[in-house]
Design a protein around this motif. Sequence first.
Motif, short mmCIF file in Angstrom:
data_model
loop_
_atom_site.label_atom_id
_atom_site.label_comp_id
_atom_site.label_asym_id
_atom_site.label_seq_id
_atom_site.Cartn_x
_atom_site.Cartn_y
_atom_site.Cartn_z
N LEU A 157 11.26 -5.65 -2.65
CA LEU A 157 10.52 -4.52 -2.09
C LEU A 157 11.03 -4.31 -0.67
O LEU A 157 11.15 -5.27 0.10
CB LEU A 157 9.02 -4.82 -2.00
CG LEU A 157 8.26 -5.07 -3.29
CD1 LEU A 157 6.82 -5.49 -2.97
CD2 LEU A 157 8.26 -3.84 -4.17
N PHE A 158 11.31 -3.06 -0.33
CA PHE A 158 11.75 -2.73 1.02
C PHE A 158 10.97 -1.54 1.53
O PHE A 158 10.64 -0.63 0.76
CB PHE A 158 13.26 -2.42 1.07
CG PHE A 158 14.11 -3.65 1.02
CD1 PHE A 158 14.57 -4.24 2.18
CD2 PHE A 158 14.42 -4.24 -0.19
CE1 PHE A 158 15.33 -5.40 2.13
CE2 PHE A 158 15.17 -5.40 -0.25
CZ PHE A 158 15.63 -5.98 0.92
N LEU A 159 10.68 -1.53 2.82
CA LEU A 159 10.01 -0.39 3.43
C LEU A 159 10.89 0.85 3.30
O LEU A 159 12.13 0.74 3.43
CB LEU A 159 9.75 -0.67 4.91
CG LEU A 159 8.76 -1.80 5.20
CD1 LEU A 159 8.79 -2.14 6.69
CD2 LEU A 159 7.37 -1.41 4.76
N PRO A 160 10.33 2.02 3.07
CA PRO A 160 11.14 3.23 2.93
C PRO A 160 12.09 3.48 4.10
O PRO A 160 13.20 3.97 3.90
CB PRO A 160 10.09 4.34 2.80
CG PRO A 160 8.92 3.66 2.16
CD PRO A 160 8.91 2.27 2.78
N ALA A 179 0.81 -1.22 0.00
CA ALA A 179 0.00 0.00 0.00
C ALA A 179 0.85 1.27 0.00
O ALA A 179 0.31 2.37 -0.06
CB ALA A 179 -0.94 -0.01 1.21
N SER A 180 2.16 1.15 0.03
CA SER A 180 3.04 2.31 0.14
C SER A 180 3.22 3.04 -1.20
O SER A 180 3.72 2.46 -2.16
CB SER A 180 4.41 1.87 0.64
OG SER A 180 5.35 2.91 0.49
N PRO A 181 2.85 4.32 -1.26
CA PRO A 181 3.09 5.09 -2.49
C PRO A 181 4.57 5.20 -2.82
O PRO A 181 4.95 5.16 -3.99
CB PRO A 181 2.50 6.47 -2.17
CG PRO A 181 1.57 6.26 -1.03
CD PRO A 181 2.12 5.08 -0.26
N GLU A 182 5.43 5.33 -1.79
CA GLU A 182 6.87 5.43 -2.03
C GLU A 182 7.42 4.15 -2.64
O GLU A 182 8.20 4.19 -3.59
CB GLU A 182 7.63 5.75 -0.73
CG GLU A 182 7.30 7.09 -0.12
CD GLU A 182 6.09 7.03 0.81
OE1 GLU A 182 5.71 8.09 1.32
OE2 GLU A 182 5.51 5.96 1.03
N VAL A 183 7.05 3.01 -2.09
CA VAL A 183 7.54 1.72 -2.58
C VAL A 183 7.09 1.49 -4.02
O VAL A 183 7.83 0.95 -4.84
CB VAL A 183 7.06 0.57 -1.66
CG1 VAL A 183 7.38 -0.79 -2.26
CG2 VAL A 183 7.70 0.69 -0.27
#
Length: 182
Positions: A106-109, A37-41
């Motif tokens: 994929l990694f969390l910001p 759900a992360s826009p940055e990712v």
Amino acid sequence: MTGLGPLAWPPAPIRTERLVLRESEARDRATFIELLASPEVHTYLGGPRSRDALEDTLPTVPGARPGLFVVELDAAMIGTIQFNRRDAEPGSRARPGVGEAELGYLFLPRAWGRGYAAEACAAALGWFAEVLPGEPVVLCTQTANDRSMRLAAKLGFAEVRRFQEWGAEQWLGVRSSPAQSG
């Protein structure tokens, strides 16, 4: 894309200096939702998915399949590494007519910029070379994704081609396993 087929799965956890790569567990579900759900990712991945839709549809143990590793730092999930069988359009392949293993991550910001992706990807590529000796791995990213382009170079991926897809220039690189290049 599909999984990697008949691999012995799951492997024993892979440990690096700072990280553990392991199979997915139910306790990872909230972090999977945060990642997806992360826009940055998802800046270069077509945009984030709806958190509500993910809550409704994500299985209890998300990502439980051969080729997907949860990346853990200090007993907390910070990302994923995955290998998928790439059998997309012929123009986007390194070897026409052959399905290829593609590395994704994929990694969390909050985990960005600390070398975790490079450390985890290198460990996962080492595992892949052991279980599928001689098989090359491809990586595809948007050329606008500077971080991903730098990581591809650091991991030893060599450019095969660039092409237009999803309204952006894509970069496809290949990394030969040690058994193949030696």
